[in-house]
Every structure is written in C-alpha cells, then in structure tokens.
Write a protein that holds these residues in place. Structure first.
Motif: not given
Lengths: 135, 135
Positions: A80-81, A105, B46-49, B81-87, B89, B108, B110
């Motif tokens: 999470n970012i 979670w 799924e992830e920025v990298y 600003i957020g990049a979470l993706g728990n729900h 992906r 937040p 969310w």
C-alpha cells in the motif's frame, strides 16, 4: 535553501533509518505492519506538485524502489502506498507491506487501533535485511 | 501487447472521463468527495514497480498533474493520493480532494459509509471544469 526539519509527530511516531537522495527513510514505531515513511528533505511542502520537477522524479523513484525492496524483504501480499497528510501536513509517503492475514486487511491501516512497539531484536533483523537490499 | 481491460469493480464504481497518455482517468460514482482514479492501461500490473520505467514516469507525471488540477478545481484543503489495491488488484491510483468539513475528515475515505450518487448537473459541471483545466 532552508534547513529541513522533520515534523514533531512524524519524529515521535517513526525512527530515522537512512537518508536517500531526496527523502529520509523512516520506520514506523508499530510492529503490526512493516511500515515505512519517505519524507522529502524539503521544508514547506505539503503536496507532491509543490516539489520542484526534479524532486518529484526523485520522490517517485525512491517510492518505487522502497516498495519493491519492502515487498522482497517481507513477501507481502500487497504493497500500500499513500500520501495523505490529513493529520501531518509535511509531505510524507507511506509504504506499507500488507498481508491478507493482518489486523486491518483489507482496510487501510491508518487510524486502526493502537501502535504496538517492535521487539528490538526483530526490528534490528528487519532493518538489517532492508538496508542490505537497499545497498 | 495484450488488450487492456478494466477491472469489473472499478468499471462499476467509477466512470470513464478521458484517456491520458498512460492512464484512464475515471470519476468515482460517489458525490461525497471529488474522487478520481488513474488506471494505467496495462494488463496484469498490480504494483508500481511492475510497470516499465517509462510507464512509471508517466504514471507519476499524470498523478501529479491530476492532483494539482483537482486541487485547483475544488479548492481542497488537502489532496489524498493512494495506491492500495487490497480489494481490486489491478493497479489504480486514487486522487481525492479533501475538505476539513467532509464526512470522513481527518480519516481516509476508503470504506467509509455508502456511496452517494452524483446529481447529474453537478457532476457535469465538475467534469467540465476538470476537462477545461486539463486541456
């Protein structure tokens, strides 16, 4: 250039690990999640677009690198970012390793329960592995 | 290159506004906050990298630009600003205009309560001003 000063609440809630090119890398004083902060060493900045373009690029590069390293070291299910700043206005980016079995979670971790202190030996091991991957 | 397909939940909870160089810009179907999504038009990320370096740079540039435009259009007290993706992906970045008087402040947004539909005329006005500033 003005002298960079870390916000008092960030200083209290996290510990300094290392200075990257732009940011202080800090570890949150909460063992429930491997939770890092990136704090650009620039005074008076609250939003990413207030940074100079070259600092914006550095911030993103450091965020991506820390996200990848944190994922490698923890085997997280999701990184999470977030850059929120509702409580602390000084610009800072959270990079948090999440597990599908963790205490919050699938919700965000911000504002959930009370921080739990790290066991010192565990923290040292975690920081050592992080630094090893970063160098 | 595979065909980009938007995640079904993102498609249901938000509407397409415009395609930027990398991302779909989308508006959340929730009038409680001016809440935008940036979804890189790349499958399987799924992830920025995991993005190619040039796509990482585009994602950050588009995120910074949208944050600034959203702030200009809304007069927000803070941009989150957020990049979470728990729900969901599929990589997506939230850019949310916060007011110190809004329904979730300072937490937040969310997972807070239930989405409230936009008044169509209000949404049209908001989107018009956003597009005007973006062009």
């Amino acid at each position: 250039m003005t002298q960079f000063e870390i916000d008092a609440r960030l200083a209290r809630d996290s510990r300094h690990l290392v200075d990257l090119d732009l940011c202080e890398l800090r570890l949150m004083e909460d063992s429930r999640w491997p939770w890092l902060l990136l704090v650009p060493r620039r005074d008076g900045i609250e939003e990413v677009y207030e940074l100079l373009p070259e600092d914006q690029a550095l911030l993103f590069a450091e965020t991506v690198r820390i996200a990848e390293v944190l994922n490698d070291v923890t085997g997280a299910d999701k990184i999470n970012i977030g850059a929120l700043g509702n409580h602390v206005r000084q610009l800072h980016v959270h990079v948090i390793a999440r597990l599908e079995t963790d205490a919050a979670w699938p919700n965000p971790v911000w504002g959930v329960g009370a921080a739990e202190p790290w066991d010192e030996a565990e923290r040292d091991r975690f920081v050592f592995r992080l630094m090893e991957r970063l160098s």
